[in-house]
Motif scaffolding. Sequence first.
Motif, short mmCIF file in Angstrom:
data_model
loop_
_atom_site.label_atom_id
_atom_site.label_comp_id
_atom_site.label_asym_id
_atom_site.label_seq_id
_atom_site.Cartn_x
_atom_site.Cartn_y
_atom_site.Cartn_z
N GLU A 37 8.93 9.11 6.98
CA GLU A 37 8.83 7.74 6.97
C GLU A 37 8.68 6.87 8.20
N ASP A 38 8.39 7.76 9.47
CA ASP A 38 7.94 6.90 10.58
C ASP A 38 6.19 6.91 10.63
N VAL A 39 5.84 8.17 10.24
CA VAL A 39 4.13 8.27 10.25
C VAL A 39 3.32 8.33 9.19
N ALA A 40 3.57 8.63 7.98
CA ALA A 40 3.08 9.03 6.75
C ALA A 40 3.46 7.91 5.55
N THR A 41 3.79 6.89 5.65
CA THR A 41 3.83 5.94 4.55
C THR A 41 3.07 4.80 4.94
N PRO A 42 2.66 3.88 3.80
CA PRO A 42 2.15 2.64 4.07
C PRO A 42 3.14 1.77 4.96
N GLU A 43 4.39 1.65 4.48
CA GLU A 43 5.28 1.05 5.18
C GLU A 43 5.18 1.16 6.76
N ALA A 44 5.15 2.65 7.16
CA ALA A 44 5.26 2.82 8.57
C ALA A 44 4.02 2.25 9.15
N PHE A 45 2.97 2.17 8.51
CA PHE A 45 1.71 1.67 9.30
C PHE A 45 1.84 0.23 9.24
N LEU A 46 2.47 -0.29 8.32
CA LEU A 46 2.71 -1.80 8.55
C LEU A 46 3.66 -2.23 9.50
N ARG A 47 4.72 -1.39 9.65
CA ARG A 47 5.85 -1.51 10.85
C ARG A 47 5.22 -1.31 12.33
N ALA A 100 -16.77 26.42 6.01
CA ALA A 100 -16.71 27.69 5.52
C ALA A 100 -17.96 27.80 4.44
N GLY A 101 -18.22 26.42 3.91
CA GLY A 101 -19.31 26.68 2.91
C GLY A 101 -19.07 26.31 1.35
N THR A 102 -17.57 25.86 1.05
CA THR A 102 -17.42 25.35 -0.19
C THR A 102 -17.93 24.18 -0.05
N THR A 103 -18.55 23.94 -1.66
CA THR A 103 -19.25 22.40 -2.00
C THR A 103 -18.39 21.68 -3.07
N ASN A 104 -17.81 22.59 -4.02
CA ASN A 104 -17.24 21.91 -5.20
C ASN A 104 -15.71 21.72 -4.75
N LEU A 105 -15.53 20.65 -4.00
CA LEU A 105 -14.35 20.52 -3.25
C LEU A 105 -13.55 19.17 -3.58
N ILE A 106 -12.39 19.19 -3.74
CA ILE A 106 -11.70 17.88 -3.63
C ILE A 106 -10.66 17.73 -2.67
N HIS A 107 -10.73 16.63 -1.78
CA HIS A 107 -9.76 16.60 -0.73
C HIS A 107 -8.90 15.46 -1.40
N MET A 108 -7.79 16.15 -2.01
CA MET A 108 -6.73 15.05 -2.98
C MET A 108 -6.17 14.11 -1.96
N HIS A 109 -5.74 14.77 -0.72
CA HIS A 109 -5.01 13.93 0.25
C HIS A 109 -5.72 13.15 1.36
N PHE A 152 2.39 9.43 1.71
CA PHE A 152 3.69 9.27 0.68
C PHE A 152 3.75 7.92 -0.18
N GLY A 153 3.76 7.89 -1.24
CA GLY A 153 4.03 6.76 -1.91
C GLY A 153 2.76 6.21 -2.48
N PRO A 183 1.79 15.05 -6.92
CA PRO A 183 1.60 15.63 -8.37
C PRO A 183 0.83 17.34 -7.86
N ALA A 184 0.73 17.74 -6.52
CA ALA A 184 -0.05 19.09 -6.52
C ALA A 184 1.07 20.08 -7.03
#
Length: 234
Positions: A37-47, A100-109, A152-153, A183-184
């Motif tokens: 909650e200090d570093v990985a939420t939208p609220e932390a970024f606003l605060r 490494a060479g993977t091309t069909n890749l989704i960075h979901m985060h 998160f959120g 959801p992962a």
Amino acid sequence: MAAYERIVILTGAGLSAESGLSTFRDKGGIWQKHRIEDVATPEAFLRDPERVLTFYNTRRGNARDVQPNAAHKALARLEAEFPGHVLTVTQNIDPLHEMAGTTNLIHMHGEISRVLCMHCGARTPWETDLTVDMVCAACNRSGGMRPDVVWFGEMPYRMDEIYSALTDCDLFISIGTSGNVYPAAGFVAEAREVGAHTVELNLEPSAGISLFDEAIHGKATVVVPAYVERLLTR
Ligand code: OAD
């Protein structure tokens, strides 16, 4: 091993651990040193944007000096040599799959090497530290430049494509993830629902272990190349 045609691979921090990047929930992991909650939420970024940017500047710096390991390379080989379709979905924000060479890749985060302007939505490659007074080259406004990562959120990226691949796969492989973050963490259930064979390759049993048909526990650099070899030589 059965003949598979459509593989979905989910990866997490454990895949990059042997490249030298910390995981989150292991002993000494990132969430033992920082509160989410200090570093990985939208609220932390606003605060406290400075604190959040410092956290991700460190992570960008760490990701700059690392190389893909044997597990990333084996997954790139699988994509290149498997006669069917392979989609890799990663929760990791580091660039090691593509290196490494993977091309069909989704960075979901999201990706640590990109910046997102909260004012206009522009996304740009970005390799150096972010600062709170940075100006967006697209809209000229300052104060809204954040790492292009999912907090998160927030909704992870490209979920429609991911669910469509999951509901059409016959093999689902989960690698190096503790199965704590949705959801992962729910992907294995989606894949099971359509009758896919589900496999976990992880150092230890994950939170979702009961949903996997097969589990091989060990270091990613050992178990992933061995599993890929099995798939390609069946
Ligand atoms: P975790 O840190 O929760 O889990 C890492 C998993 O990798 C654990 O189950 C370890 O046992 C395993 N592991 C560690 N070293 C390994 C190795 N050498 N070989 C194989 N497995 C190994 O990381 P994730 O599950 O990826 O999200 O975390 C998911 C999300 O939580 C992250 O994307 C991040 C985090 O909070 C956000 O920040 C939004």
